[in-house]
Design a protein around this motif. Structure first.
Motif, mmCIF file in Angstrom:
data_model
loop_
_atom_site.group_PDB
_atom_site.id
_atom_site.type_symbol
_atom_site.label_atom_id
_atom_site.label_comp_id
_atom_site.label_asym_id
_atom_site.label_seq_id
_atom_site.Cartn_x
_atom_site.Cartn_y
_atom_site.Cartn_z
ATOM 1 N N PHE A 168 71.322 2.208 39.465
ATOM 2 C CA PHE A 168 70.559 1.617 40.570
ATOM 3 C C PHE A 168 69.102 2.045 40.499
ATOM 4 C CE2 PHE A 168 69.397 0.028 44.574
ATOM 5 C CZ PHE A 168 68.698 1.007 45.250
ATOM 6 N N LEU A 169 68.206 1.071 40.716
ATOM 7 C CA LEU A 169 66.780 1.333 40.643
ATOM 8 C C LEU A 169 66.121 1.202 42.018
ATOM 9 C CD1 LEU A 169 64.986 2.015 38.238
ATOM 10 C CD2 LEU A 169 64.589 -0.418 37.912
ATOM 11 N N ILE A 170 66.228 0.046 42.608
ATOM 12 C CA ILE A 170 65.547 -0.233 43.870
ATOM 13 C C ILE A 170 66.215 -1.439 44.514
ATOM 14 C CG2 ILE A 170 63.797 -1.748 42.833
ATOM 15 C CD1 ILE A 170 61.722 -0.417 44.741
ATOM 16 N N SER A 171 66.136 -1.515 45.842
ATOM 17 C CA SER A 171 66.721 -2.654 46.546
ATOM 18 C C SER A 171 65.784 -3.140 47.635
ATOM 19 C CB SER A 171 68.069 -2.258 47.158
ATOM 20 O OG SER A 171 67.895 -1.243 48.141
ATOM 21 N N ILE A 172 66.109 -4.313 48.170
ATOM 22 C CA ILE A 172 65.317 -4.861 49.268
ATOM 23 C C ILE A 172 66.206 -5.733 50.144
ATOM 24 C CG2 ILE A 172 64.536 -6.862 47.908
ATOM 25 C CD1 ILE A 172 61.813 -6.589 49.410
ATOM 26 N N SER A 173 66.035 -5.594 51.439
ATOM 27 C CA SER A 173 66.728 -6.445 52.395
ATOM 28 C C SER A 173 65.924 -7.724 52.591
ATOM 29 C CB SER A 173 66.864 -5.701 53.718
ATOM 30 O OG SER A 173 67.191 -6.592 54.765
ATOM 31 N N SER A 174 66.604 -8.794 52.974
ATOM 32 C CA SER A 174 65.916 -10.071 53.158
ATOM 33 C C SER A 174 64.956 -10.075 54.347
ATOM 34 C CB SER A 174 66.929 -11.202 53.327
ATOM 35 O OG SER A 174 67.745 -10.974 54.456
ATOM 36 N N ILE A 175 65.003 -9.025 55.182
ATOM 37 C CA ILE A 175 64.067 -8.972 56.301
ATOM 38 C C ILE A 175 62.703 -8.425 55.875
ATOM 39 C CG2 ILE A 175 65.893 -8.772 58.021
ATOM 40 C CD1 ILE A 175 65.264 -5.783 58.214
ATOM 41 N N LYS A 176 62.629 -7.967 54.627
ATOM 42 C CA LYS A 176 61.367 -7.445 54.115
ATOM 43 C C LYS A 176 60.866 -8.339 52.993
ATOM 44 C CE LYS A 176 62.289 -2.586 55.088
ATOM 45 N NZ LYS A 176 62.298 -1.229 54.528
ATOM 46 N N ASP A 177 59.590 -8.182 52.640
ATOM 47 C CA ASP A 177 59.093 -8.915 51.476
ATOM 48 C C ASP A 177 58.607 -7.981 50.380
ATOM 49 O OD1 ASP A 177 56.122 -10.016 53.296
ATOM 50 O OD2 ASP A 177 56.741 -8.040 52.581
ATOM 51 N N LYS A 178 58.647 -6.698 50.638
ATOM 52 C CA LYS A 178 58.198 -5.736 49.631
ATOM 53 C C LYS A 178 58.877 -4.397 49.879
ATOM 54 C CE LYS A 178 53.924 -3.342 48.228
ATOM 55 N NZ LYS A 178 52.470 -3.255 48.469
ATOM 56 N N ASN A 179 59.239 -3.746 48.785
ATOM 57 C CA ASN A 179 59.737 -2.374 48.876
ATOM 58 C C ASN A 179 59.231 -1.616 47.666
ATOM 59 O OD1 ASN A 179 61.110 -0.151 49.867
ATOM 60 N ND2 ASN A 179 62.995 -0.665 48.770
ATOM 61 N N GLU A 180 58.742 -0.426 47.915
ATOM 62 C CA GLU A 180 58.095 0.341 46.853
ATOM 63 C C GLU A 180 58.759 1.709 46.721
ATOM 64 O OE1 GLU A 180 53.928 0.443 47.567
ATOM 65 O OE2 GLU A 180 53.441 1.538 45.745
ATOM 66 N N ASP A 181 58.924 2.143 45.477
ATOM 67 C CA ASP A 181 59.478 3.471 45.222
ATOM 68 C C ASP A 181 58.833 4.005 43.949
ATOM 69 O OD1 ASP A 181 62.851 4.840 44.691
ATOM 70 O OD2 ASP A 181 60.899 5.785 44.927
ATOM 71 N N GLY A 182 57.800 4.811 44.134
ATOM 72 C CA GLY A 182 57.115 5.367 42.975
ATOM 73 C C GLY A 182 56.457 4.272 42.146
ATOM 74 N N ARG A 183 56.807 4.230 40.868
ATOM 75 C CA ARG A 183 56.208 3.235 39.971
ATOM 76 C C ARG A 183 56.847 1.844 40.128
ATOM 77 N NH1 ARG A 183 57.094 3.649 34.869
ATOM 78 N NH2 ARG A 183 58.950 4.969 35.010
ATOM 79 N N PHE A 184 57.902 1.747 40.910
ATOM 80 C CA PHE A 184 58.663 0.503 41.012
ATOM 81 C C PHE A 184 58.420 -0.177 42.365
ATOM 82 C CE2 PHE A 184 61.034 1.326 37.196
ATOM 83 C CZ PHE A 184 61.078 2.701 37.122
ATOM 84 N N THR A 185 58.121 -1.471 42.312
ATOM 85 C CA THR A 185 57.945 -2.268 43.519
ATOM 86 C C THR A 185 58.724 -3.556 43.360
ATOM 87 O OG1 THR A 185 55.718 -1.376 43.851
ATOM 88 C CG2 THR A 185 56.296 -3.354 45.089
ATOM 89 N N VAL A 186 59.488 -3.914 44.377
ATOM 90 C CA VAL A 186 60.191 -5.191 44.357
ATOM 91 C C VAL A 186 59.567 -6.087 45.413
ATOM 92 C CG1 VAL A 186 62.046 -4.258 45.838
ATOM 93 C CG2 VAL A 186 62.420 -6.363 44.535
ATOM 94 N N PHE A 187 59.313 -7.335 45.030
ATOM 95 C CA PHE A 187 58.753 -8.336 45.927
ATOM 96 C C PHE A 187 59.780 -9.435 46.125
ATOM 97 C CE2 PHE A 187 54.391 -6.883 46.080
ATOM 98 C CZ PHE A 187 54.231 -6.190 44.882
ATOM 99 N N LEU A 188 59.917 -9.879 47.374
ATOM 100 C CA LEU A 188 60.864 -10.946 47.682
ATOM 101 C C LEU A 188 60.135 -12.115 48.328
ATOM 102 C CD1 LEU A 188 63.757 -12.069 47.980
ATOM 103 C CD2 LEU A 188 63.910 -10.811 50.149
ATOM 104 N N ASN A 189 60.316 -13.302 47.782
ATOM 105 C CA ASN A 189 59.764 -14.533 48.339
ATOM 106 C C ASN A 189 60.942 -15.427 48.708
ATOM 107 O OD1 ASN A 189 58.737 -17.134 48.768
ATOM 108 N ND2 ASN A 189 57.073 -16.840 47.325
ATOM 109 N N LYS A 190 61.341 -15.352 49.980
ATOM 110 C CA LYS A 190 62.559 -16.068 50.403
ATOM 111 C C LYS A 190 62.396 -17.574 50.318
ATOM 112 C CE LYS A 190 62.883 -13.799 54.300
ATOM 113 N NZ LYS A 190 61.988 -12.645 54.021
ATOM 114 N N SER A 191 61.224 -18.078 50.624
ATOM 115 C CA SER A 191 61.050 -19.536 50.609
ATOM 116 C C SER A 191 61.192 -20.080 49.199
ATOM 117 C CB SER A 191 59.694 -19.918 51.207
ATOM 118 O OG SER A 191 58.656 -19.341 50.461
ATOM 119 N N ALA A 192 60.777 -19.288 48.213
ATOM 120 C CA ALA A 192 60.892 -19.716 46.820
ATOM 121 C C ALA A 192 62.187 -19.241 46.189
ATOM 122 C CB ALA A 192 59.702 -19.185 46.012
#
Lengths: 115, 113
Positions: free
Chosen positions: B46-70
């Protein structure tokens, strides 16, 4: 750090034989999952347990496959009358389900080769 | 029918630069997304996760971005390091409905010296 442990790491068997794999989850985790991974694919869900109850089975899990989790601790996955198409990596994962997230932690897997 | 798609089988990035791994999904009901990293002969980590209520989550060098509309998410690794060379799996699930994680096919990331 005691992670998810799977045994054996490798299993070679002849077509038609039965095989059994074992998974020991992280001790405080209440959920245990089995996945299968073939070359070039991501892991595919097979089944999962909450404590000792098996809550869902994928259609990938034919009647030759059976999984158990007696006493809600370790789990076994048995494949009867193995076929060459069963050759794959079998992955076990566990999680502490809390309703707010679903992070599953994986073991190193058991690689099955059916000759 | 592939519900989680990683359309780039491989990606090569210079050490120190940004690595961007992309993922698309088809099921708008997915509400929790994860990235896993896998080295040969090991299980996914496991690296990183994100809930659909967010659009970004960051952990150190890793960032996940979520674009629900796309129906798109991406993983950014900056700066990229040699130890980041691995296969990265994008995954999605339906919290509190069923618990299986649906994985993409993975993207192999090569970090070049």
């Amino acid at each position: 750090d005691t992670g998810v442990s799977q045994n054996p790491r490798h299993k070679i068997t002849k077509r038609g034989q039965n095989v059994t794999f074992r998974c020991d989850p992280i001790s405080e985790h209440n959920r245990l999952y089995w996945y299968r991974q073939t070359l070039g694919q991501g892991p595919e869900f097979l089944t999962y347990f909450q404590n000792e109850a098996q809550l869902e089975k994928s259609r990938l899990l034919s009647d030759r496959f059976s999984a158990e989790r007696p006493k809600g601790s370790f789990s076994t996955l048995e494949i009867q009358r193995t076929e060459q198409g069963d050759s794959a990596m079998y992955l076990c994962a566990s999680s502490l389900f809390d309703g707010a997230k679903n992070i599953q932690y994986f073991g190193a897997g058991t690689r099955l080769s059916v000759l | 029918d592939q519900q989680v798609k990683q359309n780039s089988p491989s990606l090569s990035v210079q050490e120190g630069r940004i690595s961007i791994l992309n993922c698309d999904y088809t099921n708008s009901m997915f509400d929790y997304f994860l990235w896993y990293k896998k080295y040969p002969a090991e299980g996914p980590t496991f690296l990183i996760s994100i809930s659909s209520i967010k659009d970004k989550n960051e952990d150190g060098r890793f960032t996940v971005f979520l674009n629900k509309s796309a129906k798109h998410l991406s993983l950014h690794i900056v700066p990229s390091q040699p130890g980041d060379s691995a296969v990265y799996f994008c995954a999605a699930s339906l919290l509190n409905r069923d618990d299986k994680i649906i994985f993409g096919k993975g993207t192999r990331l090569h970090i070049l010296p």
